[in-house]
Design an enzyme around this catalytic site. Structure first.
Site, PDB file in Angstrom:
ATOM      1  N   ASP A   1       0.788  -1.232   0.000  1.00 19.62           N
ATOM      2  CA  ASP A   1       0.000   0.000   0.000  1.00 19.62           C
ATOM      3  C   ASP A   1       0.818   1.280   0.000  1.00 19.62           C
ATOM      4  O   ASP A   1       0.306   2.334  -0.360  1.00 19.62           O
ATOM      5  CB  ASP A   1      -0.846   0.035   1.282  1.00 19.62           C
ATOM      6  CG  ASP A   1      -2.183  -0.626   1.096  1.00 19.62           C
ATOM      7  OD1 ASP A   1      -2.632  -0.731  -0.041  1.00 19.62           O
ATOM      8  OD2 ASP A   1      -2.771  -1.029   2.121  1.00 19.62           O
TER       9      ASP A   1
HETATM   10  C1  GLC Z   1      -1.815  -3.687   5.301  1.00 18.33           C
HETATM   11  C2  GLC Z   1      -3.016  -3.652   4.405  1.00 18.33           C
HETATM   12  C3  GLC Z   1      -2.839  -4.598   3.248  1.00 18.33           C
HETATM   13  C4  GLC Z   1      -1.563  -4.307   2.536  1.00 18.33           C
HETATM   14  C5  GLC Z   1      -0.388  -4.371   3.503  1.00 18.33           C
HETATM   15  C6  GLC Z   1       0.941  -4.019   2.884  1.00 18.33           C
HETATM   16  O1  GLC Z   1      -1.728  -4.920   5.912  1.00 18.33           O
HETATM   17  O2  GLC Z   1      -4.169  -4.004   5.123  1.00 18.33           O
HETATM   18  O3  GLC Z   1      -3.928  -4.503   2.360  1.00 18.33           O
HETATM   19  O4  GLC Z   1      -1.403  -5.233   1.502  1.00 18.33           O
HETATM   20  O5  GLC Z   1      -0.634  -3.461   4.550  1.00 18.33           O
HETATM   21  O6  GLC Z   1       1.032  -2.680   2.506  1.00 18.33           O
END
Ligand code: GLC
Length: 824
Positions: free
Chosen positions: A521
């Site tokens: 993210d």
């Molecule tokens: C958090 C989010 C997930 C994402 C991860 C890595 O766990 O909920 O959707 O893939 O971060 O950024």
């Protein structure tokens, strides 16, 4: 007297003992090292079904989820902190929680006991008065928490649970007088309400005029009226506005009410806190109702106990739409046998859920995780995605699309019907006819938000494929399901549109555009370049296409299957040709390569190596090479790092990922991504390394050093600080993490190697060299498979005694099927 004790537990720990400092750096050191005299603060019970905490001051609040299938949910800490809500923590929040407040973990569902003669006042759960106890023990079990304590000659048992069939929490306080004197006590219970769906701090000049609470004389309940979100103050809420809602929260008790308060400030006193409420100190509540201000529920009762006697107060905190329902619930739980009956029902419910899988291996910690705690956490992430926890405030994240799709992977066997409904709910809430998805949705309204991630829609494929392969029910793929906007199509076409969407969004190098982000993210390539390309999404696209091809083949759509496989191969070839850096795979193009040996920071990323193996993109030689590079560049005592070297200063080309402190979050060890490293190692037959990574990330192996991670030893946390961080090994964001489902999948399906396919169960263990074998029992399509894997003897598979070629066990006709696999 001893024999009459109702509350039996070992009073081994005084509440002020053995707290150790964990934050002072050793002299001359730049890093904070955990105290060497760190001691366990708890352990699993003999049957592994409870985690027993022996000290109230854990390094972070150690939480439990108590919830039911109706959607009533409480989060409760080892000292009764936490809060509850109904179905959606954004829209139907009932009690207050102050995130990141001081002291930590306030408020909660609290009892106060006051000795009328001595005026001594304490909390049987240690918080909030923090009066040192002579005995303390908290047992978190599946769906309930029990806190036993003793102060002098008063022993207590506080039980917190959510009945399976009622929209309420039950708090039960049993008090036993261990002395030979009569005991006269005032007992108070207390919680603070929230403003339902409005974060009250956002606009307090307005919001403090909304709440209404009173004590209803006729029913002897505290009633807190619902405050409906108003679109005037939250334009985004327009679509969800339900002005007709006149439900309420209530609190009632089994003992006669001797006093009440509905106004928090009258109960606590304005310059006080839950630690020393003025109402409790005075021994008399003020009888306040509330019209504007901060609502609470506080009731007072008298409890007189003869020498050796005990008594119980049962409290119901619930949500109702009709006053009669509220009173009926309170009346039902006046009777303690009803509380016990509810507890037994909860136990049965979890027995059933946990019975789907059972492993016995040479590693009892792994067994406890798979059989109980990891499975428990998987159910919790399935229920609440990343929405609400000690770390997620439940105001805005909703149910994540990619998160929920992954959470489902670990519960399809146990929750076949519910997971089918979840697939329907998720797809119709988030999927667009164009093929892409909303990033999140809200459970009550089904409304979705945020678009533009490159991977959300692709996660629909493993989600659906897992369900179909588990159940063998291909007809689900023909079921017509709505898109956002109402148009309907068979589920299979949804999946096809998902891959087509990615195929239509390729960048200059022919890889998927990353858009807002991919799985990671915080990798925000758009900060500098709008057409960044993700190699991770490219690999994931290959993986999704291959799984879709398998479904198409099973449906008899050979041409479709061939087409999907061709597209997968074409993308795999492109990755191997253009995203290979010489010893590992690149991470992205933005516009030039990222995650390359030429980079000073983040020259290698974990995810594109593990997914090269999971997707089958990497041929064997490359697969070995990239895992060697992962081991030597990304390995740490706390699991594999997301990338290396870590970002030390903000870099706009990468975005938020580079802003984290060194060694933190995606700039450190992300547990979820380690589950893929476990699986990738297992796929290559590196069972020892797979288990090593598992042990580094899995909390129960750190039980004897709880101060290092700080988070609960019985559930995975999202991140552990890497050894590059100031506080190496420190955990964060426990409970709600995709680590839960993927670690469950990695261990059961890749290390133990038992996974479902359309044609049956595949038995393909990749266990550590030191293991002599294991037994594994699981349900698969109405049959229980009792599987024994052992070394030595003639290698091969026997199914119900018959030698069978290969590693596939075809669906058995009977209720039980015995499988034996000998490996060399
Ligand atoms: C958090 C989010 C997930 C994402 C991860 C890595 O766990 O909920 O959707 O893939 O971060 O950024």
């Amino acid at each position: 007297m001893q024999s009459k004790r109702l509350i039996e537990f070992q009073l081994t720990h005084s509440s002020q003992q053995h707290m150790t400092s964990n934050s002072e750096p050793a002299e001359g050191s730049t890093k904070s090292s955990p105290s060497p005299c760190s001691k366990p603060l708890g352990a699993l019970s003999g049957d592994q079904r409870e985690y027993v905490i022996t000290h109230p001051e854990t390094p972070t609040p150690w939480m439990n989820y108590i919830s039911n299938p109706l959607g009533f949910c409480g989060i409760v800490s080892q000292t009764a902190g936490g809060f509850c809500f109904y179905r959606d923590p954004r829209d139907y929040r009932i009690t207050k929680y102050r995130y990141n407040g001081v002291p930590v973990d306030r408020p909660g569902r609290y009892f106060y006991i006051r000795n009328r003669r001595t005026k001594k006042t304490w909390s049987p759960t240690w918080q909030p008065t923090q009066v040192p106890l002579d005995g303390y023990q908290c047992r978190h079990g599946q769906g309930y928490t029990i806190i036993d304590s003793r102060l002098g000659s008063v022993a207590t048992r506080s039980t917190f649970l959510v009945p399976l069939d009622a929209n309420c929490e039950v708090w039960s306080l049993r008090v036993e007088n261990l002395s030979d004197q009569k005991l006269e006590l005032d007992i108070f219970e207390y919680c603070e309400f929230t403003l339902w769906c409005e974060p009250e701090s956002r606009n307090i000049q307005w919001s403090l005029h909304l709440p209404k609470a009173e004590f209803d004389d006729a029913s002897r309940l505290i009633i807190y009226h619902r405050v409906e979100k108003h679109p005037a103050f939250d334009p985004a809420a327009n679509a969800d506005y339900r002005p007709e809602d006149d439900s309420f929260a209530f609190l009632g008790a089994s003992l006669p009410v001797a006093g009440f308060d509905c106004d928090r400030d009258r109960f606590l006193g304005l310059y006080r806190s839950e630690t020393n409420p003025v109402g409790v100190e005075r021994g008399r509540l003020s009888g306040s109702i509330l019209r504007g201000g901060v609502p609470c529920a506080a009731l007072q009762h008298e409890m007189i106990l003869k020498a050796g006697d005990s008594a119980t107060l049962n409290v119901v905190l619930g949500y109702a739409e009709k006053p009669a329902d509220a009173a009926a619930l309170r009346d039902r739980f006046k009777d303690s046998s009803q509380v016990e009956a509810a507890r037994l029902e909860i136990r049965k419910y979890w027995d059933q859920y946990l019975s789907a899988y059972h492993v016995e291996s040479p590693d009892p910690t792994l067994d406890a995780m798979v059989n109980v705690w990891n499975a428990y956490q998987c159910k919790t992430t399935f229920d609440w995605s990343r929405y609400i926890s000690f770390y997620e405030n439940g105001e805005g994240r909703g149910m994540g699309t990619r998160d929920s799709a992954q959470d489902l992977l670990a519960v399809v066997c146990q929750l076949g019907k519910r997971s089918k409904n979840r697939i329907r709910e998720l797809v119709s809430a988030v999927h667009f006819p164009e093929g892409d998805c909303h990033h999140i949705y809200y459970p009550i309204t089904g409304s979705g938000h945020m678009r533009g991630f490159s991977d959300d829609h692709l996660w629909l494929i493993p989600m659906v494929a897992s369900w179909v392969e588990e159940t063998g029910d291909l007809s689900f793929l023909d079921e017509s399901i709505a898109y956002v906007g109402g148009k309907r199509e068979p589920l299979f076409d949804h999946l096809r549109r998902a891959v087509d969407f990615t195929a239509g969004k390729l960048g200059e190098h022919g890889f998927p555009l990353i858009g807002v982000a991919d799985w990671n993210d915080t990798l925000h390539l758009w900060m500098e370049y709008p057409r960044g390309e993700s190699i991770l999404t490219a690999e994931f696209y290959v993986y999704a296409l291959r799984r879709l091809a398998a479904l198409a083949r099973a449906m008899g759509r050979a041409a479709d299957a061939a087409g999907f496989n061709q597209r997968a191969q074409a993308m795999a070839d492109r990755i191997n040709a253009d995203a290979w850096d010489g010893q590992w795979y690149l991470r992205a193009f933005s516009p030039g390569p990222m995650g390359s040996h030429r980079d000073e920071v983040a020259r290698i990323f974990l995810n594109t190596q593990t997914w090269a193996i999971l997707s089958g993109v990497a041929a064997p030689e490359r697969a070995e090479m990239i895992l060697d590079q992962v081991d030597c560049q990304l390995g740490s005592p706390f699991g594999c790092k997301v990338e290396y070297p870590p970002f030390t200063k903000y870099n706009n080309r990468y975005g938020l990922i580079s802003r984290y402190n060194v060694g933190h979050k995606e700039n450190g060890v992300f547990s979820h991504a380690n589950a893929w490293a476990v699986a990738a190692n297992a796929i290559l037959g590196r069972g020892d390394r797979a288990m090593e990574i598992y042990r580094q990330v899995c909390p129960l192996y750190r039980n004897d050093n709880p101060e290092i991670a700080g988070t609960e030893p019985y559930v995975f946390c999202q991140t552990l600080n890497s050894d590059d961080a100031h506080t190496p090994g420190q955990g964060a964001n426990s409970w709600l993490t995709g680590t839960a489902s993927w670690m469950f999948v990695a261990i059961t399906q890749y290390v133990l190697g038992i996974r479902s396919s359309m044609d049956g169960l595949i038995i393909d263990p990749k266990i550590p060299a030191s293991w002599s074998g294991f037994t594994f029992s699981r349900m698969f399509r109405e049959t229980r498979y009792d599987i024994t894997v052992g070394r030595g003897g003639q290698p091969g598979l026997r199914v119900d005694g018959l030698a069978t070629a290969g590693n596939l066990v075809r669906p058995a006709p009977g209720p039980v099927c015995r499988v034996e696999l000998r490996i060399s």
